[in-house]
Design an enzyme around this catalytic site. Structure first.
Site, PDB file in Angstrom:
ATOM      1  N   ASP A  48      -4.899  -2.881   5.113  1.00  0.00           N
ATOM      2  CA  ASP A  48      -5.207  -2.419   6.277  1.00  0.00           C
ATOM      3  C   ASP A  48      -6.641  -2.332   6.442  1.00  0.00           C
ATOM      4  O   ASP A  48      -7.322  -2.513   7.528  1.00  0.00           O
ATOM      5  CB  ASP A  48      -4.741  -0.933   6.555  1.00  0.00           C
ATOM      6  CG  ASP A  48      -5.039   0.070   5.610  1.00  0.00           C
ATOM      7  OD1 ASP A  48      -5.642  -0.354   4.229  1.00  0.00           O
ATOM      8  OD2 ASP A  48      -4.092   0.973   5.363  1.00  0.00           O
TER       9      ASP A  48
ATOM     10  N   ASP B 232       0.765  -1.256   0.019  1.00  0.00           N
ATOM     11  CA  ASP B 232      -0.133   0.123   0.075  1.00  0.00           C
ATOM     12  C   ASP B 232       0.677   1.283  -0.043  1.00  0.00           C
ATOM     13  O   ASP B 232       2.192   0.953   0.333  1.00  0.00           O
ATOM     14  CB  ASP B 232      -0.959  -0.078   1.296  1.00  0.00           C
ATOM     15  CG  ASP B 232      -2.062  -0.857   0.909  1.00  0.00           C
ATOM     16  OD1 ASP B 232      -2.397  -1.414  -0.066  1.00  0.00           O
ATOM     17  OD2 ASP B 232      -2.645  -1.199   2.266  1.00  0.00           O
TER      18      ASP B 232
ATOM     19  N   ASP C 233      -9.339  -5.686   2.203  1.00  0.00           N
ATOM     20  CA  ASP C 233      -7.964  -6.080   1.781  1.00  0.00           C
ATOM     21  C   ASP C 233      -8.139  -7.577   2.173  1.00  0.00           C
ATOM     22  O   ASP C 233      -6.981  -8.368   1.895  1.00  0.00           O
ATOM     23  CB  ASP C 233      -6.884  -5.416   2.415  1.00  0.00           C
ATOM     24  CG  ASP C 233      -6.770  -4.015   1.836  1.00  0.00           C
ATOM     25  OD1 ASP C 233      -6.922  -3.878   0.443  1.00  0.00           O
ATOM     26  OD2 ASP C 233      -6.338  -2.872   2.534  1.00  0.00           O
TER      27      ASP C 233
END
Length: 1099
Positions: free
Chosen positions: A815, A509, A819
C-alpha cells in the site's frame, strides 16, 4: 496473412517445450550424465518447462514488462486471417511509439517555455530591469482571469507569483481560505467549474458498433467468400434464371453477414466493458480541505481554489502552488521525462498535475485543472489503449497458428481433389447427373461449379482456422474483470488476471489486509505506570498530558475537525486516527495546541526508519522535538522517561521493564507505538530555509513520554481464506513492519502459523536478518519463511526476487510508495484501494478495493477460472474442428461430394467460435478450482484429460456421420425415394445431427473432469440462453430456410434420430471420464525419442 514460422513448444499447447532444441540443465549438482531413465526424461522436461524457449516465438511466460522485440516476434509468426480483429486487444507497438513521441513533444514544449522565461528573467536581472507583470484581471466573481492563472503555473513565473502576493494573494483573488479551503457550497463549486474549467479532459470516443462491423468483415476468408457469393449469384441468375438462381449466392452472402454481425456484437460488448473498467481506473479518490474538514472526492471534482494535503505516494491531481511543505519532494518524471526528484519550497513552489509525491508532506492550492494543465493536454492527445497481450493469448495464437496450418493444408487437399474430380467428369449431382463434361458444359456453368468447389474449400479454412480462439481469452478476461469488480478487485493489467491462477505464494501485508484496519488504543504505559483505562486523563500528570497532546497534535498527518454542536471528525491513516482519538479523549484541543506553536521542520514517517518527528517553536521561543514510531526503535533512542508524577528519571535501569511491557503488548497482537520528545536550543536550529529543509532532526537523548498498544483485530473470514489458499497449494506469507512478537501473534490468529512450535527461525524471521544473508542464502531461506517482521520495503523486494528465482509465481500486496518496487517486480502486484497510495496503485496489476485478504483469494479463484474456461472452449472447438475436417475430407476424397456445404459450415463456425466462446468462456468459477494445485505457466494448454475427451467425442461423431454418409440411404429407409431426395434428406440429417452433437457436447465441455455435467448449469443464464438460441435457429434453418442451406424438412422420426445420435455423447462422456490417463503430457511421449536421439548424439 502472416507467414507462419512454425511452433514446436508445449507452450502452444500441442507439443512439448523440449523440442525447441535448447540444452537441459541437470536437476541437481552431481547428477548422473548419460543414464537415460524415464525419470531423467521427465526431470529434464520439467526443467525445460521452467526455462523460456529461445526459438518458439509463442513461448512468453510473462508478458509483464516484455521487450517490444519479443512481442513483435510472435505477431510475425502467427497465421492470421483478420489482423485488425486478432490483434485488437494486444499492444499496438506502433501506437505506443507514437504516444511516446507525443509525450516527448509536449514535455519539450513545456521545457522550452520555461527556459525562455528563465533566460528573459536572467537578462532583466543582468541589466537591472524590474519585471513588470500585468495586474490581475477579474473574471466573474474572482479577482484573477483563467489565462493569467494558466500562464503563471505553466511558465513557473515566480516573479508574477510574488507580485500577486504569493499563495496568500492568489487565495484571496480566488476567494479561498488557506486554512479551511473552499466552502462546501455546491453553487460555489459549480461557479468555479464554469469560470476555470473542470478537472477533466476531452477523450477520444470509443469505436462505434459500425466500426466493429467494418473490422469484423475484414477477415480474409470472409472477403473471399463474399466475392465467391457475388460470382455465384451472377452465374446462378445467368444459368438458372432469377427465380432459382439467386439462392446459392445470396445464402452464402447472408451466412457471412450473420457471422459478421454476431462477431461485431460480441466485440462491441467487450469494448464497452473495457471502457467502463478504464473509467473506474481513472476515477482516483483523494482528500481535499472543504469548509475546514477533510473530505474524500473524485479527482474529477477538484476545482480551482481547492486546498489539497499532499503525502508520500499521492498524485498531484492538478496544477498548483505550494502553500506549506516539509521535505516535500516531487517525482516529475511523468511530465519531464527525467527521473529526477525535485524538492519544493517557497523558492520553487509550482506543482505540476500528474506528478507523484516522492517524500515529505505539504499543502497545495489548485490553480489549474483539466485541459488547462500540461497533464490534461497530454492525456487528451493520447488515447487510452486496452492493448496488452497476456501469456495465454500469445500461447493461443500459437495453437491457432498450428491448427490453421493443418486446416489450410486440408482445405488445399480438398480443393485439389474436388477440382480434379470435377474437371475429369467424376463429380455428379444429387440425382446422378455428371456435373462437367469436357466440350459440352458451358463456360459459365463450369466456372459456377468450380466456384462452388472453391467456396467449400474456403469455408473449410474458415472452420479450420480458429480465429476466435485467442479472442476467447479477451472475452473471458472481460467477463472475469467485470465480475471481479463485484468481488472488490479492480484489474489494471489484463495479464495479471490469468497469472493469478498460477500463483504459488502470496506475500501479504498485515495491517488492513489480514486485519480490519480499525485501530483503537487499548493499553498505555506512562512512566512505569500502566493506565488501566487508557483514555482516563485523571491518571496523567498535567505536564505529561500537555507534552503528549503537543506531540500527538503536531506530529501527525491527520486532522481533527470539531463542528459546532456535532461529533468530532478525525481523519488520517488508521494508526493516526487511533492515536488522535485517544488524545481527544484525554482532553487534547487540536486547533488550540497547533496555534500555540510553530512547526519549524518535519521528518515525515518513514517505513525504513519506522518513525517520524517534528520540531516546534513555542511562544516562549523554546524548541521541542517530538518523535513517534515503532516502540522498541524509539525506546532505543531514549535516555530518560517522565514518570507518572511528571518527574524525569534515568531510563537505563528501567529499560528492561519497558522492553517487557512492549513484548507483553505485542504478544497480545497489539501494535506498539512510543511517543518521546526532547528540548533543543533555538540558536542551533538553521535559520535559512535551504539549510532548514536539509536539517536532520536530532533523535538522540530523547525523553520517553509514553508507550501505547493499539488493537487491530483480524478480519472475519481471514482464517478460512488462508486455509482455502493452503488447500489450493498457495502458500501465504506475512510481511509486516510490526515487531516479530506482534507479527507472530497475528499469524497464529489468522492461521498462517498453525502453532507456537512453528514460530522458529527461519519460518519467522526479522527483515534485517534476511537482508544480511547472501543472495544464495536468501534463495534457500525464502522458501521456508512464513512470517517476516520489522521488514522494510526493500526486504519485501529481496524476498520477492528470491522466491521468483526459486521458481515461485509470486503475488504481493502493498500500500505504500516504497512498496512500488516489490509490486512491480512481483508476477502479480496487488495494491490496496483504501489505504494504498497512488504510486503503489500505479505500480500494481490489481487493486483490492476493500483491502481485504479474502478478496485476494477471490482473485486467485477468478485467475484459475480464466484458464479453466479457455481449456473448456479449446476442447469444444477442437472437437468441432477435427470432426468437421475429417468428415469433409473423407467424403470429398471417396465420393467427390461433401455432406456439409459452405452455408452449413459457416453456421457451424458461428456455433463453435463466437457463440461457443460466449457460452463457455463466461462460466463462473466453481469451488472445485480451489482444490487443485496452481496452474503451471508452461503446462500444455491441452491436457491429457482434454485429449481423451475431445478424441472420444470427435471419433464418435466422425464414425456415426460417415456411416450415415455412405450407408445412410439404406439405414434411414430412403430406398424408395428418388436419388436426389434421398441424398438431400441424408445430408440434412448429417448436418442436423452434427449441429445437435455440438450443442450436447457444449454441456460436456463445461465439466471436463466431472461426471455431473449439469451442476450449476441453470445458474448460468448466458449459457442456457445461447444453447436455447442455437437450438431455435437450427430448427428454423431446417424447417424454413432449406432453399438457402440446401436442406429439406425432416419428419418427427428423423428429428428423433438426430436427437438420439447427439444424446449418446452424454453417456459416452461419462464412460470416457472413467478411462484413466497418464500424468505425463501427451507431447512428452513424442518428444522422448527425439531427446534420446539428441542425447546419444551429444554423448
Amino acid at each position: 496473412m502472416a507467414a507462419s514460422r512454425g511452433s514446436s513448444s508445449s507452450t502452444n499447447g500441442l507439443l512439448p517445450a523440449s523440442l525447441s532444441g535448447r540444452p537441459h540443465p541437470d536437476m541437481e549438482a552431481g547428477a548422473r550424465v548419460g543414464l537415460e531413465t524415464e525419470f531423467d526424461d521427465d526431470a529434464a522436461a520439467a526443467a525445460a518447462n521452467d526455462v523460456p524457449s529461445t526459438t518458439d516465438p509463442f513461448d512468453i511466460a510473462n508478458t509483464k514488462n516484455a521487450p517490444p522485440e519479443t512481442l513483435r516476434r510472435w505477431r510475425q509468426a502467427a497465421l492470421v486471417l483478420n489482423a485488425s480483429r486478432r490483434f485488437r486487444y494486444t499492444m499496438d507497438l506502433k501506437k505506443e511509439e507514437e504516444k511516446e513521441n507525443r509525450r516527448r513533444m509536449i514535455r519539450s514544449h513545456a521545457q522550452v517555455i520555461r527556459a525562455a522565461l528563465l533566460f528573459r528573467l536572467a537578462g532583466e536581472r543582468e541589466h537591472g530591469l524590474g519585471t513588470t507583470v500585468a495586474p490581475p484581471t477579474s473574471s466573474g466573481d474572482y479577482g484573477i482571469a483563467l489565462e493569467q492563472l494558466v500562464s503563471l503555473t505553466r511558465e513557473n513565473n515566480i516573479n508574477a507569483l510574488q507580485q500577486y502576493g504569493g499563495a496568500k494573494g492568489i487565495s484571496a483573488l480566488l476567494k479561498t481560505n488557506l486554512e479551511k479551503g473552499v466552502d462546501e457550497d455546491e453553487m460555489d463549486v459549480e461557479r468555479r467549474k464554469n469560470v476555470f474549467g473542470s478537472n477533466t479532459y476531452p477523450r477520444k470516443k470509443g469505436r462505434s458498433f459500425l466500426g466493429f462491423l467494418w473490422e469484423a468483415w475484414q477477415d480474409l476468408t470472409l472477403i473471399i467468400l463474399i466475392i465467391a457469393a457475388v460470382v455465384s449469384l451472377v452465374l446462378g441468375i445467368k444459368t438458372e434464371g432469377l427465380a432459382e438462381g439467386w439462392y446459392d449466392g445470396s445464402s452464402i452472402f447472408f451466412a457471412v453477414f450473420l457471422v459478421i454481425v454476431v462477431t461485431a456484437i460480441s466485440d462491441y460488448r467487450q469494448s464497452l466493458q473495457f471502457q467502463n473498467l478504464n473509467a473506474e481506473k481513472e476515477n482516483i479518490q483523494l482528500e481535499v480541505m472543504r469548509g475546514g474538514r477533510i473530505v474524500k472526492i473524485s479527482i474529477f471534482d477538484i476545482v480551482v481554489g481547492d486546498v489539497i494535503p499532499l503525502r508520500i505516494g499521492d498524485q498531484v491531481p492538478a496544477d498548483g502552488i505550494l502553500v506549506t511543505g516539509h521535505s516535500l519532494a516531487i517525482d516529475e518524471s511523468s511530465m519531464t521525462g527525467e527521473s529526477k526528484i525535485v524538492h519544493k519550497d517557497q523558492k520553487t513552489p509550482f506543482l505540476m498535475s500528474g506528478c507523484k509525491v516522492a517524500d515529505g508532506v505539504g499543502t497545495m492550492l489548485v490553480t489549474g485543472v483539466g485541459i488547462n494543465t500540461e497533464w490534461g493536454l497530454l492525456m487528451a492527445s493520447i488515447s487510452e489503449d486496452n492493448g496488452e497481450e497476456t501469456p495465454l493469448q500469445v500461447r493461443l495464437n500459437g495453437v491457432a497458428t498450428f491448427i490453421g496450418i493443418v486446416g489450410l493444408s486440408v482445405a488445399v487437399l480438398v480443393l485439389a481433389v474436388l477440382w480434379g474430380r470435377y474437371f475429369t467428369g467424376n463429380s455428379r449431382d444429387a440425382d446422378g447427373t455428371v456435373q462437367f463434361k469436357a466440350g459440352q458444359t458451358s463456360t459459365g456453368k463450369a466456372i459456377d461449379g468450380a466456384v462452388k468447389v472453391f467456396t467449400i474449400a474456403v469455408t473449410i479454412v474458415v472452420v479450420a482456422v480458429p480465429e476466435g480462439l485467442p479472442l476467447a481469452v479477451t472475452l473471458t478476461l472481460a467477463y472475469s474483470m467485470k465480475k471481479m469488480m463485484a468481488d472488490k478487485a479492480l484489474v489494471r493489467r489484463l495479464s495479471a488476471c490469468e497469472t493469478m491462477g498460477s500463483a504459488t505464494t502470496i506475500c501479504s501485508d498485515k495491517t488492513g489486509t489480514l486485519t480490519l484496519n480499525q485501530m483503537t488504543v487499548v493499553e498505555a504505559y506512562v512512566g512505569k505506570k500502566k493506565i488501566n483505562l487508557p483514555d482516563d486523563s485523571s491518571q496523567l500528570h498535567p505536564q505529561v498530558s500537555t507534552l503528549l497532546s503537543e506531540g500527538i497534535a503536531q506530529n501527525t498527518t491527520g486532522n481533527v475537525f470539531e463542528p459546532k454542536g456535532g461529533e468530532v471528525e478525525i481523519s488520517g491513516s488508521p494508526t493516526e486516527k487511533a492515536i488522535l482519538s485517544w488524545a481527544v479523549k484525554l482532553g487534547m484541543k487540536f486547533d488550540v495546541i497547533r496555534s500555540e506553536s510553530t512547526v519549524l521542520h518535519v521528518f515525515p514517517f518513514n517505513s525504513e526508519k519506522k518513525r517520524g518527528g517534528v520540531a516546534l517553536k513555542q511562544t516562549d521561543s523554546k524548541v521541542h522535538i517530538h518523535w513517534k514510531g515503532a516502540a522498541e526503535i524509539v525506546l532505543a533512542s531514549c535516555t530518560e522517561y517522565l514518570d507518572s508524577n511528571g518527574c524525569s528519571q534515568n531510563i537505563n535501569e528501567d529499560k528492561d521493564f519497558f522492553k517487557a511491557a512492549i513484548d507483553d503488548m505485542a504478544a497480545s497482537s497489539l501494535r506498539c507505538v512510543a511517543i518521546a520528545y526532547r528540548s533543543y536550543e533555538l540558536d542551533k536550529v538553521p535559520t535559512e530555509e535551504e539549510h532548514l529543509s536539509q536539517w536532520a532532526l536530532p533523535e538522540d537523548n530523547l525523553v520517553l513520554l509514553g508507550i501505547i498498544g493499539i488493537k487491530d483485530p483480524c478480519r472475519p473470514g481471514v482464517k478460512d481464506a488462508v486455509r482455502l489458499c493452503t488447500e489450493a497449494g498457495v502458500k501465504v506469507r506475512m510481511v509486516t513492519g510490526d515487531n516479530l512478537q506482534t507479527a507472530k501473534a497475528i499469524a497464529i490468529e489468522c492461521g498462517i502459523l498453525l502453532s507456537l512450535e512453528d514460530a522458529t527461525e527461519p519460518s519467522i524471521i526479522e527483515g534485517k536478518t534476511f537482508r544480511a544473508l547472501s543472495e544464495k542464502e536468501r534463495e534457500q531461506v525464502a522458501k521456508m519463511i512464513t512470517v517476516m517482521g520489522r521488514s522494510s520495503p526493500n526486504d519485501k523486494l529481496l524476498l520477492v526476487q528470491a522466491l521468483r528465482k526459486g521458481g515461485d509465481v509470486v503475488a504481493v500486496t502493498g500500500d505504500g510508495t516504497n512498496d512500488a518496487p516489490a509490486l512491480h517486480e512481483a508476477d502479480i502486484g496487488l495494491s490496496m484501494g483504501i489505504q494504498g497510495t497512488e504510486v503503489a496503485k500505479e505500480s500494481s496489476d490489481i487493486i483490492i478495493l476493500d483491502d481485504n485478504f479474502a478478496s485476494v483469494v477471490k482473485v486467485v479463484r477468478w485467475g484459475r477460472s480464466v484458464y479453466a474456461n479457455i481449456q473448456k472452449f479449446i476442447q469444444f472447438q477442437l472437437t468441432v474442428n477435427v470432426a468437421a475436417l475429417v468428415i469433409n475430407v473423407v467424403a470429398a476424397i471417396s465420393s467427390g461430394r461433401v455432406p456439409l456445404n459452405a452455408v452449413q459450415l459457416l453456421w457451424v463456425n458461428l456455433i463453435m467460435d463466437t457463440l461457443g466462446a460466449l457460452a463457455l468462456a463466461t462460466e463462473p468459477p466453481t469451488d472445485n478450482l480451489m482444490h487443485r494445485t496452481p496452474v503451471g505457466r508452461r503446462e500444455p494448454l491441452i491436457t491429457n484429460i482434454m485429449w481423451r475427451n475431445l478424441l472420444i467425442q470427435a471419433m464418435y461423431q466422425v464414425a456415426v456421420l460417415l456411416v450415415l454418409n455412405f450407408l445412410g440411404t439404406s439405414i434411414l429407409g430412403l430406398q424408395n425415394e428418388t436419388q436426389k431426395q434421398a441424398t438431400s434428406v441424408k445430408n440434412t440429417i448429417i448436418f442436423n445431427a452434427f449441429v445437435f452433437c455440438q450443442i450436447f457436447n457444449e454441456f460436456n465441455a463445461r465439466k471436463p473432469e466431472e461426471i455431473n455435467i449439469f451442476s450449476g448449469v441453470t445458474k448460468n443464464y448466458l449459457f442456457m440462453g445461447i444453447i436455447g438460441i442455437t437450438l431455435v435457429l437450427q430448427i428454423l434453418i431446417i424447417m424454413f430456410l432449406g432453399k438457402f442451406t440446401k436442406t429439406v424438412r425432416l419428419s418427427w422420426q428423423q428429428w428423433l434420430i438426430c436427437l438420439g445420435i447427439a444424446i449418446v455423447s452424454w453417456p459416452l462422456a461419462v464412460i470416457g471420464k472413467l478411462i484413466p490417463v497418464s500424468k505425463t503430457p501427451l507431447g512428452e511421449f513424442f518428444s522422448r525419442p527425439i531427446k534420446r536421439c539428441r542425447n546419444s548424439r551429444n554423448t
